[in-house]
Design an enzyme around this catalytic site. Structure first.
Site, PDB file in Angstrom:
ATOM      1  N   LYS A 114       0.822  -1.213   0.000  1.00  0.00           N
ATOM      2  CA  LYS A 114       0.000   0.000   0.000  1.00  0.00           C
ATOM      3  C   LYS A 114       0.857   1.265   0.000  1.00  0.00           C
ATOM      4  CE  LYS A 114      -4.410  -1.539   1.884  1.00  0.00           C
ATOM      5  NZ  LYS A 114      -5.444  -1.330   2.900  1.00  0.00           N
ATOM      6  N   LYS A 197      -8.794 -10.540 -10.036  1.00  0.00           N
ATOM      7  CA  LYS A 197     -10.003 -10.620  -9.216  1.00  0.00           C
ATOM      8  C   LYS A 197     -10.802  -9.326  -9.280  1.00  0.00           C
ATOM      9  CE  LYS A 197      -9.118  -9.001  -4.596  1.00  0.00           C
ATOM     10  NZ  LYS A 197      -9.710  -9.066  -3.296  1.00  0.00           N
ATOM     11  N   LYS A 200     -12.529  -3.339  -5.915  1.00  0.00           N
ATOM     12  CA  LYS A 200     -12.873  -1.918  -5.968  1.00  0.00           C
ATOM     13  C   LYS A 200     -11.675  -1.092  -6.410  1.00  0.00           C
ATOM     14  CE  LYS A 200     -11.939  -1.104  -1.048  1.00  0.00           C
ATOM     15  NZ  LYS A 200     -12.066  -2.394  -0.390  1.00  0.00           N
TER      16      LYS A 200
HETATM   17  P1  ADP Z   1     -11.386  -5.250  -2.623  1.00  0.00           P
HETATM   18  O1  ADP Z   1     -10.466  -6.338  -3.127  1.00  0.00           O
HETATM   19  O2  ADP Z   1     -12.422  -4.851  -3.575  1.00  0.00           O
HETATM   20  O3  ADP Z   1     -10.587  -4.101  -2.046  1.00  0.00           O
HETATM   21  P2  ADP Z   1     -11.698  -5.990   0.112  1.00  0.00           P
HETATM   22  O4  ADP Z   1     -10.237  -6.257   0.176  1.00  0.00           O
HETATM   23  O5  ADP Z   1     -12.239  -4.815   0.832  1.00  0.00           O
HETATM   24  O6  ADP Z   1     -12.157  -5.919  -1.398  1.00  0.00           O
HETATM   25  O7  ADP Z   1     -12.419  -7.328   0.551  1.00  0.00           O
HETATM   26  C1  ADP Z   1     -13.476  -7.420   1.461  1.00  0.00           C
HETATM   27  C2  ADP Z   1     -13.877  -8.872   1.524  1.00  0.00           C
HETATM   28  O8  ADP Z   1     -14.394  -9.310   0.258  1.00  0.00           O
HETATM   29  C3  ADP Z   1     -12.734  -9.843   1.849  1.00  0.00           C
HETATM   30  O9  ADP Z   1     -13.199 -10.848   2.717  1.00  0.00           O
HETATM   31  C4  ADP Z   1     -12.372 -10.446   0.528  1.00  0.00           C
HETATM   32  O10 ADP Z   1     -11.807 -11.744   0.662  1.00  0.00           O
HETATM   33  C5  ADP Z   1     -13.699 -10.459  -0.214  1.00  0.00           C
HETATM   34  N1  ADP Z   1     -13.474 -10.284  -1.658  1.00  0.00           N
HETATM   35  C6  ADP Z   1     -13.032  -9.166  -2.255  1.00  0.00           C
HETATM   36  N2  ADP Z   1     -12.958  -9.325  -3.586  1.00  0.00           N
HETATM   37  C7  ADP Z   1     -13.364 -10.590  -3.859  1.00  0.00           C
HETATM   38  C8  ADP Z   1     -13.515 -11.355  -5.060  1.00  0.00           C
HETATM   39  N3  ADP Z   1     -13.235 -10.836  -6.254  1.00  0.00           N
HETATM   40  N4  ADP Z   1     -13.974 -12.624  -4.964  1.00  0.00           N
HETATM   41  C9  ADP Z   1     -14.284 -13.159  -3.767  1.00  0.00           C
HETATM   42  N5  ADP Z   1     -14.162 -12.494  -2.590  1.00  0.00           N
HETATM   43  C10 ADP Z   1     -13.695 -11.225  -2.619  1.00  0.00           C
HETATM   44 NA    NA Z   2      -8.338  -5.316  -1.069  1.00  0.00          NA
END
Ligand code: ADP
Ligand code: NA
Length: 330
Positions: A114, A197, A200
């Site tokens: 980060k 994946k 956001k």
């Molecule tokens: P992002 O990757 O969008 O920043 P976060 O890191 O805030 O999302 O993830 C919040 C939760 O959602 C976590 O438990 C993460 O494992 C799950 N998650 C995020 N993206 C995915 C995805 N593409 N497929 C499955 N689970 C996900």
């Molecule tokens: Na993330």
């Protein structure tokens, strides 16, 4: 007997949850709340480790909480609360800061990732000590398990180390929690780039399905999803990542097996699959959207739910903090 405790948090860092969050996290949590004493925390103190707009942060904190309730986190079964309403998080984090080695904190790979984005020198010390605040979040509730994604494994390890260290130095105080990394939970991919994946933080939102988007926006994104030239609808992650991603989403949301989906769509075109999938997603998200809007339109009621939850969280957290202070002579 008391149910085992789980703790998990989500940052209020987006205007809407996405399909990956819904499938990978939220729908799992909704199931778990039956069998565990669950604490789900909107971690707004974590959100300020990177620059935030104050109005937007306040708004997103409410919207995040509302979406979780709308998607099935039941405030009567789970403690869904906002982190900054429980002062013990910051207080315990300070104590744990004093027990964490500088080298130990420096090994956290998420900070490296980060801080590279902003440049290590402009990253805040708060971003550096983020995992220590996360340890405090978990330990305050004496959580047995922490349901998280693979990316959080190292932070839960640090939490375990700190709990063990505290217990051996000052006497048994904390439950040492286990990371509960959901194996077999479907990973959802970006519709435009089905090898990375859905996230956001993706550069474009064209491949990101957001829970709060209107139906026509979501439908357009699904209709434009990347597929391939081999016009056959079958699951093959390697050779057909785009189609496989669409099938995975379909299967998870409907509970239909991959085999029965392949049978159903045999001999039909990608357009048919996408149109059907858009309907499935809309059926899933429409009630969540409606309920979120209802919750957000009655702010007093939403704030009351969050305050009630914070009261319960404060009670549990204050009890732990009291033991901690006594143990170390404060
Ligand atoms: P992002 O990757 O969008 O920043 P976060 O890191 O805030 O999302 O993830 C919040 C939760 O959602 C976590 O438990 C993460 O494992 C799950 N998650 C995020 N993206 C995915 C995805 N593409 N497929 C499955 N689970 C996900
Ligand atoms: Na993330």
């Amino acid at each position: 007997p008391a149910k085992p405790v789980i703790f998990s948090g989500m940052q209020p860092s987006s205007d809407s949850l996405h399909l990956g969050n819904y499938i990978g996290a939220l729908s799992q949590w909704t199931k778990m709340q039956e069998d565990f004493d669950a604490f789900f925390c909107v971690v707004n103190l974590h959100a300020i480790t990177v620059p935030q707009d104050p109005k937007e942060l306040a708004e997103r904190t409410r919207t995040t909480a509302a979406q979780y309730i709308a998607a099935g986190i039941d405030p009567a079964k789970s403690t869904l609360f906002v982190q900054s309403q429980v002062p013990a998080h910051a207080e315990l984090a300070w104590v744990l800061n004093t027990l964490t080695g500088f080298g130990e904190a420096s090994r956290m790979t998420q900070f490296k990732d980060k801080s590279q984005r902003s440049g290590a020198d402009s990253a805040s010390v708060g971003l550096f000590t983020y995992p220590i605040l996360m340890a405090a979040d978990i330990l305050l509730y004496q959580a047995h398990a922490v349901p998280v994604g693979e990316d959080q494994r190292q932070h839960v390890e640090l939490t375990r180390d700190l709990a063990t260290r505290f217990n051996s130095r000052f006497g048994d105080t904390f439950v040492v929690p286990e990371a509960q990394i959901q194996k077999g939970t479907a990973k959802i991919y970006d519709l435009q780039d089905p090898t990375s994946k859905m996230s956001k933080s993706a550069e474009s939102e064209a491949g990101l399905i957001k829970v709060l988007d209107p139906a026509n926006v979501t439908k357009k994104k699904i209709m434009r999803a990347v597929t391939d030239d081999d016009a056959s609808i079958r699951f093959d992650r390697e050779a057909k990542p785009g189609v496989s991603n669409l099938l995975t989403i379909y299967s998870v949301l409907t509970g239909q097996s991959m085999q029965s989906l392949e049978d159903e769509f045999a001999g039909r075109g990608y357009g048919d699959l996408k149109k059907s999938l858009a309907e499935v997603v809309e059926e899933t998200f429409a009630p969540v959207r409606t309920r979120t809007e209802e919750l957000l339109s009655d702010r007093a009621e939403l704030d009351r739910l969050l305050t009630t939850a914070a009261d319960r969280a404060n009670e549990v957290a204050a009890r732990t903090l009291d033991r901690v202070y006594t143990a170390i002579g404060l």
